[in-house]
Structures are given as structure tokens and as C-alpha cells.
Design an enzyme around this catalytic site. Structure first.
Site, mmCIF file in Angstrom:
data_model
loop_
_atom_site.group_PDB
_atom_site.id
_atom_site.type_symbol
_atom_site.label_atom_id
_atom_site.label_comp_id
_atom_site.label_asym_id
_atom_site.label_seq_id
_atom_site.Cartn_x
_atom_site.Cartn_y
_atom_site.Cartn_z
ATOM 1 N N ARG A 131 0.867 -1.198 0.000
ATOM 2 C CA ARG A 131 0.000 0.000 0.000
ATOM 3 C C ARG A 131 0.893 1.233 0.000
ATOM 4 O O ARG A 131 1.401 1.621 1.031
ATOM 5 C CB ARG A 131 -0.893 -0.010 1.254
ATOM 6 C CG ARG A 131 -2.080 0.932 1.135
ATOM 7 C CD ARG A 131 -2.693 1.214 2.494
ATOM 8 N NE ARG A 131 -1.888 2.156 3.234
ATOM 9 C CZ ARG A 131 -1.776 2.182 4.575
ATOM 10 N NH1 ARG A 131 -2.399 1.320 5.328
ATOM 11 N NH2 ARG A 131 -1.011 3.091 5.161
ATOM 12 N N HIS B 176 -3.804 4.893 4.102
ATOM 13 C CA HIS B 176 -4.941 3.986 4.126
ATOM 14 C C HIS B 176 -6.132 4.621 3.419
ATOM 15 O O HIS B 176 -6.818 4.001 2.613
ATOM 16 C CB HIS B 176 -5.305 3.626 5.568
ATOM 17 C CG HIS B 176 -6.611 2.917 5.673
ATOM 18 N ND1 HIS B 176 -6.762 1.611 5.265
ATOM 19 C CD2 HIS B 176 -7.839 3.331 6.077
ATOM 20 C CE1 HIS B 176 -8.029 1.246 5.437
ATOM 21 N NE2 HIS B 176 -8.694 2.274 5.925
ATOM 22 N N TYR C 265 3.402 6.425 11.261
ATOM 23 C CA TYR C 265 3.687 5.077 11.777
ATOM 24 C C TYR C 265 4.647 4.257 10.926
ATOM 25 O O TYR C 265 5.063 3.191 11.329
ATOM 26 C CB TYR C 265 2.382 4.299 12.023
ATOM 27 C CG TYR C 265 1.433 4.235 10.832
ATOM 28 C CD1 TYR C 265 1.608 3.299 9.830
ATOM 29 C CD2 TYR C 265 0.365 5.117 10.731
ATOM 30 C CE1 TYR C 265 0.748 3.237 8.754
ATOM 31 C CE2 TYR C 265 -0.511 5.065 9.648
ATOM 32 C CZ TYR C 265 -0.318 4.127 8.666
ATOM 33 O OH TYR C 265 -1.176 4.078 7.591
#
Ligand SMILES: Cc1ncc(C[n+]2csc(CCOP(=O)(O)OP(=O)(O)O)c2C)c(N)n1
Ligand SMILES: [Mg+2]
Length: 370
Positions: A259, A263, A272
Site C-alpha cells: 500500500r 490507508h 507510523y
């Protein structure tokens, strides 16, 4: 292949790996490539619209185009799909008009769900594409049930459920695959392992070496595929589909990808995972397939420029047209919901219409609640 090896057909430089011969014609190969470019173009346009405050929310799929288009090429018109929210490329391959997808993100009069679904949660009955579920994994058992019905009816149709690595930790993944294995239903379980479930990395998602090997416990084939290699995805999904269609039961496919973006438009991944996504810029599935096509003399810089320009113009024209349209009518609350609207809802609707404009309107400047 075993559940721990990884099927690959096109290498990073566009060269073929192993003894591969494709059954796809040059026109089909080019159509697949164009669909990947179209998917990227749509994503970029929609993310920009969200950043400009013109749509509320979007889920980009940048870097996962091969997984989407490779799977979408195989499934037939009458097959049933339970997609995830990160796969516009599969829907395009299944004949969903770009206009319908853009309209869903505006949720206005052009939207076939009349603004009642979340953006990017498409639902296209005409193409047997069931509404995307926001709760992770719930559609896996629904897909299993649909495949059971197909088996009982003796049709040649199959079902495909698409989910992410995070989806494999849901209860429904286990109940769905268990049932599907026992009853040998014609269902493909296609997992895009993009290595993140929002901020949870794959190492914290599972202690299994691979996700494909979970298939062993359910008595079905599990195949691990390079998900950034469109021809490998096509081959693996095609073989699983043939098996399901001929009565051989379900399969679990793990498509290894990454990815690259956030998100969703509400997420900031630098908080993160730092700059980890940069490594994957060079493993771009579009670039890899382009190199392959150039080696076969099927693609040129000129064609690339034309295709990119075409999709840009197509998106711009559709956005311009859709953006002008009004919100759905209040009455559309009931459209496609009831054959006969129950009396208590008629009453509530009457009250709503009578009090419309009395301070109940949503605040157009309010933040999108996600
Ligand atoms: C049951 C449930 N739990 C949590 C969430 C919040 N949530 C939305 S997307 C997501 C991550 C899913 O990750 P994955 O399955 O890997 O798919 P990806 O988003 O990476 O494509 C989570 C935890 C949810 N929608 N449903
Ligand atoms: Mg994921």
C-alpha cells in the site's frame, strides 16, 4: 506452486521469468495495461478532488493496480463479486463505467446509491457487484453463501471475495473459508497482502509465514503470487477460477503487494511507517508491465502520452458534468428500499418534507466524519 513460494512471470526489468507463455492476445495485453493506467489516473484525480474539499473521502489504491486488473480480467460477466474498497481497476475490467464510480464519491443525483453509501463503497447490481462492506471481512461469508447457492443451482458461475491482509484476522475469514472448504463451493478468496492494515504491519497481523498457507487448514489450494506482476495474478486467478468452475472447489490466493499511499484520505502514514513506502516506488506494477510490453513492441512513449492524456480528459469531463448535479431528492431515501413503503415511514417522510428548511440542513462546512 506451494503456499510459501511466489509465482512470478514478469521480472522487475520487464523480462519474463521461467517458462511462461501467455494465452492473452496483444490487444488483451494492451487493454490490461490501459486499465492499469486508467486506475492510477482515476485515483490521482479523486485524491486531488478530496484535497480540494470537493469530495469528502477517498481510498487510493496506488501500487496495487496489477492485483486489481489481473483478477478483473479473468472473472466473467455472470460471476459474482464481493470487492474490497481498494480495487477500482477490477470494477473497470468488469465493465463498470468510470462515471458511476466518480458519481458514488459525490453522492449526488448521478449516484446509483443516492448518496446513501460511503464514498468508494460501490454497489453495481447490473454487474453482479455486491455493495462493498465497511466492516472488515463480513462479505467473506456472504460470498461463501452466494457460491453455495451457485453450487446448489448447478450454474457455471463462480464468486470472488476480495479482502486485505487485515481481513484474514476477522472471524468471518475463518468461518467463510471453513464452510467453503467443507462444501467445496465455487468461491475464490483473493487477498491483497499490501502489508498494512491501516497502521498494523503484517508481522503483527499474523504469526504464519504466509497468508496463502492458511488455505491448507481449510482443505483448499493456497497460492502466493507476486501481486505487482499482472500476468502472474492473471494466471493464478485463471487457474483457480477454472478449478472452481469445474467443481473443484475454492482457493485462497495471496497477492503480494504494497500500500504505497495512505490507508485513506483521512490517514497520515508517515506517523507510523516513516518513508518505508519509498522503497516500493521502484517496484511499480505499471512500470514493470510497461517494460514488458515495450520488449514485445506493443507499447511506446507516444502511446503512453496518449493514454495518460485520454484518461485525464475523461476524468475531467466527468467530474465537470457530475459536480454540477444537485443532491438526491429527499424522496430518494425510499428508492429501491421497499416495494411498499410502510405507513410509519410515510408519516415520518411527510413530517420531514413539511419541516424541510427549518434549520435541519447539514452544515456544508462540517468536517467529513471519518
Ligand atoms: C470489523 C472492523 N474492524 C475495524 C475496522 C476499521 N478498519 C477499516 S479498514 C481497516 C484495515 C483493513 O486492512 P486490510 O484488510 O489489510 O485492507 P487494506 O485497507 O490494507 O486494503 C480497519 C482496521 C473496520 N472497518 N471493521
Ligand atoms: Mg492491507
Amino acid at each position: 506452486m506451494t503456499a510459501t513460494e511466489m509465482l512470478q512471470i514478469i521480472g522487475e526489468s520487464g523480462q519474463t521469468v521461467g517458462d511462461h507463455e501467455t494465452d492473452l492476445t496483444p490487444d488483451e495485453l494492451v487493454a490490461m495495461y490501459e486499465a492499469m493506467v486508467r486506475t492510477r489516473g482515476l485515483d490521482e484525480r479523486m485524491i486531488n478532488l478530496q484535497r480540494q474539499g470537493r469530495i469528502g473521502f477517498y481510498v487510493p489504491s496506488t501500487g496495487e493496480e496489477a492485483a486489481q486488473v489481473g483478477s478483473g480480467t479473468v472473472l466473467l460477466k455472470d460471476d459474482w463479486l464481493y470487492p474490497s474498497y481498494r480495487m477500482p481497476g477490477t470494477l473497470l475490467m468488469r465493465g463498470v463505467p468510470l462515471r458511476d464510480m466518480i458519481a458514488n464519491c459525490y453522492g449526488n443525483e448521478a449516484d446509483n446509491c443516492f448518496g446513501r453509501q460511503m464514498p468508494v463503497h460501490y454497489s453495481f447490481a447490473k454487474q453482479n457487484i455486491v455493495s462493498i462492506s465497511s466492516p472488515i471481512g463480513t462479505h467473506i461469508i456472504q460470498a461463501t453463501g452466494t457460491a453455495m447457492a451457485q453450487k446448489l443451482r448447478g450454474t457455471k458461475e463462480i464468486t470472488a471475495a476480495f479482502f486485505g491482509d487485515g481481513g484474514t484476522s476477522s472471524n468471518d475469514f475463518h468461518s467463510g473459508l471453513n464452510f467453503a472448504g467443507v462444501w467445496k463451493v465455487p468461491c475464490l478468496f483473493i487477498c491483497s497482502n499490501n502489508q498494512w492494515a491501516i497502521s498494523v504491519p503484517i508481522e503483527k497481523q499474523t504469526a504464519s509465514e504466509t497468508l496463502a498457507q492458511k488455505a491448507v487448514a481449510y482443505g483448499m489450494p493456497g497460492v502466493r503470487v507476486d501481486g505487482n506482476d499482472v500476468l502472474a495474478v492473471y494466471k493464478a486467478v485463471k487457474e483457480a477460477a477454472e478449478l472452481a468452475r469445474s467443481g473443484g472447489g475454492p482457493s485462497l490466493l495471496e497477492l503480494m503487494t504494497y500500500r504505497r499511499g495512505p490507508h485513506s484520505s483521512s490517514d497520515d502514514p508517515t506517523r507510523y511507517r516513516g518513508n518505508q513506502a519509498d522503497e516500493w516506488l521502484t517496484r511499480d506494477p505499471i512500470l514493470r508491465f510497461r517494460k514488458y510490453l515495450e520488449r514485445q513492441d506493443l507499447w511506446t512513449d507516444k502511446k503512453e502520452k496518449e493514454a495518460t492524456e485520454r484518461i485525464k480528459n475523461e476524468c475531467n469531463a466527468l467530474v465537470k458534468e457530475i459536480e454540477k448535479l444537485p443532491n438526491p431528492t429527499t424522496e430518494s431515501l425510499f428508492t429501491d428500499v421497499y416495494a411498499n413503503v410502510p405507513p410509519h415511514l410515510r408519516e415520518q417522510y411527510k413530517h420531514l418534507v413539511e419541516t424541510e428548511g427549518e434549520g435541519h440542513e447539514p452544515d456544508p462546512d462540517a468536517a467529513f466524519p471519518l
